[in-house]
Structure formats: structure tokens, C-alpha cells
Design a protein around this motif. Structure first.
Motif, PDB file in Angstrom:
ATOM      1  N   VAL A  79      -4.043   9.836  -0.438  1.00 44.36           N
ATOM      2  CA  VAL A  79      -4.680   8.773  -1.207  1.00 44.36           C
ATOM      3  C   VAL A  79      -3.834   7.509  -1.084  1.00 44.36           C
ATOM      4  N   LEU A  80      -4.506   6.403  -0.724  1.00 40.19           N
ATOM      5  CA  LEU A  80      -3.850   5.117  -0.575  1.00 40.19           C
ATOM      6  C   LEU A  80      -4.066   4.299  -1.844  1.00 40.19           C
ATOM      7  N   PHE A  81      -2.965   3.886  -2.472  1.00 36.95           N
ATOM      8  CA  PHE A  81      -3.023   3.072  -3.686  1.00 36.95           C
ATOM      9  C   PHE A  81      -2.490   1.675  -3.393  1.00 36.95           C
ATOM     10  N   ASN A 131       0.847  -1.188   0.000  1.00 35.83           N
ATOM     11  CA  ASN A 131       0.000   0.000   0.000  1.00 35.83           C
ATOM     12  C   ASN A 131       0.882   1.236   0.000  1.00 35.83           C
ATOM     13  N   GLU A 169      -7.018   1.088  -7.661  1.00 34.09           N
ATOM     14  CA  GLU A 169      -7.751   2.344  -7.544  1.00 34.09           C
ATOM     15  C   GLU A 169      -7.452   2.977  -6.182  1.00 34.09           C
ATOM     16  N   GLY A 170      -7.153   4.265  -6.197  1.00 36.09           N
ATOM     17  CA  GLY A 170      -6.823   4.991  -4.974  1.00 36.09           C
ATOM     18  C   GLY A 170      -8.033   5.232  -4.096  1.00 36.09           C
ATOM     19  N   LYS A 171      -7.802   5.213  -2.782  1.00 36.75           N
ATOM     20  CA  LYS A 171      -8.860   5.498  -1.814  1.00 36.75           C
ATOM     21  C   LYS A 171      -8.412   6.668  -0.950  1.00 36.75           C
ATOM     22  N   VAL A 172      -9.274   7.705  -0.881  1.00 33.00           N
ATOM     23  CA  VAL A 172      -8.938   8.904  -0.118  1.00 33.00           C
ATOM     24  C   VAL A 172      -9.099   8.611   1.366  1.00 33.00           C
ATOM     25  N   ARG A 173      -8.093   8.979   2.140  1.00 29.76           N
ATOM     26  CA  ARG A 173      -8.174   8.852   3.594  1.00 29.76           C
ATOM     27  C   ARG A 173      -8.955  10.032   4.143  1.00 29.76           C
ATOM     28  N   GLN A 174      -9.891   9.759   5.015  1.00 35.54           N
ATOM     29  CA  GLN A 174     -10.817  10.776   5.513  1.00 35.54           C
ATOM     30  C   GLN A 174     -10.122  11.946   6.216  1.00 35.54           C
TER      31      GLN A 174
END
Length: 177
Positions: free
Chosen positions: A70-72, A10, A60-65
Motif C-alpha cells: 500500500v502506497l501512502f 510516498n 489515503e493509501g492506494k493498493v499496488r496491483q
């Protein structure tokens, strides 16, 4: 032994490194991956991380709140180095003590060769201590020695391996150049 491994990882990218065209993003992912890879140093199962070979995929990247980073999830192939019991390797003497010597082999710094595992050698105290033998070349600092691994230990806190080795066997001992 060198191992080729495929690893999921990650990678966290700061928001300011994101680019709609994707070129800066891909470069940023690779740079952060290399950085993380170097910092991790080693794992018990895979050994020491040496090199990233190819980046297989970027998920696909996920934005950390909370942070906006962004975690890829990525998958890449790499090279690791791990020693195994029974393996024959070469190492360089870096420390000589009365009861044995410490060797380095690749990224492993703590390889111990006890005087009880050096047949025909005896310790000689001098300005530069050495192990002497009537049949074999002397073992002193910076000499390359071929040995067999008789045991390994993983130290979680230091993220490194230790090994116990022997010269008992055929074609083991100082390597002539």
C-alpha cells in the motif's frame, strides 16, 4: 545553511504491516519514512537530508496491483543542509595535498581549499604535511578552518555536493580555540 522544508513523500508499506486499528500502520509509516529519508541522502535543490521533524499528514493509501503493498502519500517537515556561494562556514581538515587541502563540513566530505586561495601560506612536506604562515596558525590535519564558499557542484551519481572555498577575506583561516 540549515533549511526547514515541507516535503511530500510516498511511503510504501508491505501488506503484513497493515493493521485495522491503525496504530501499527502509523508506526510502520513513520519507520519506513525515516528509512527512505536516510537512504535518499540529498537532492540538488534541498541539500542533505538531516532530520524529520513532524509528520504533517498521511493521505489515503492506494493498493499496488502486483505486490499488494500500500502506497501512502505523506507530508512532513524536515531539516536539510545546503551550502551556498558566499556563505562563511567552518570545516575540519581531513586531507592535505601539495596543491591544497580537503575539508569536511557537516555531511559534506569534499570541500577543496586550493593553495592559491590561502594567502600567505606555503606547503611544507614532512611526515605530516602542513601549510605554514608567518602571520597565521598552521593548517594541518584535524584543524578547524573558517572559509568562504566560492562555488558548489552537485554530483547526481553520488548524490552529494562538492565545494571550492577560499581563505581570502577578513576573519577567515584556522579557528583558535
Amino acid at each position: 545553511m540549515f533549511l526547514k522544508v515541507k516535503l511530500p513523500w510516498n511511503v510504501v508499506i508491505p501488506a503484513e504491516n497493515l493493521d485495522p486499528k491503525g496504530l501499527i500502520l502509523q508506526r510502520s509509516i513513520v519507520l519506513h519514512l525515516l528509512d527512505d529519508f536516510a537512504c535518499r541522502k540529498a537532492t540538488k535543490d534541498l541539500g542533505y537530508f538531516l532530520a524529520v521533524m513532524t509528520l504533517e499528514s498521511i493521505g489515503e493509501g492506494k493498493v499496488r496491483q502486483n505486490t499488494g503493498e500500500v502506497l501512502f502519500p505523506v507530508v512532513f517537515s524536515g531539516i536539510t543542509f545546503k551550502i551556498f556561494r558566499g556563505e562563511i562556514l567552518e570545516g575540519t581538515v581531513h586531507k592535505i595535498l601539495k596543491h591544497g587541502v580537503f575539508l569536511r563540513c557537516g555531511p559534506i566530505e569534499n570541500i577543496y581549499l586550493s593553495c592559491t586561495k590561502m594567502p600567505d601560506y606555503r606547503y611544507m612536506q614532512a611526515e605530516s604535511p602542513v601549510f605554514l604562515s608567518d602571520k597565521h596558525p598552521k593548517i594541518e590535519k584535524d584543524v578547524v578552518v573558517r572559509f568562504i564558499v566560492i562555488g558548489t557542484k552537485w554530483l547526481e551519481a553520488e548524490r552529494e555536493f562538492q565545494a571550492l572555498v577560499s581563505l581570502e577575506g577578513d576573519f577567515l583561516g584556522p579557528v583558535s580555540e
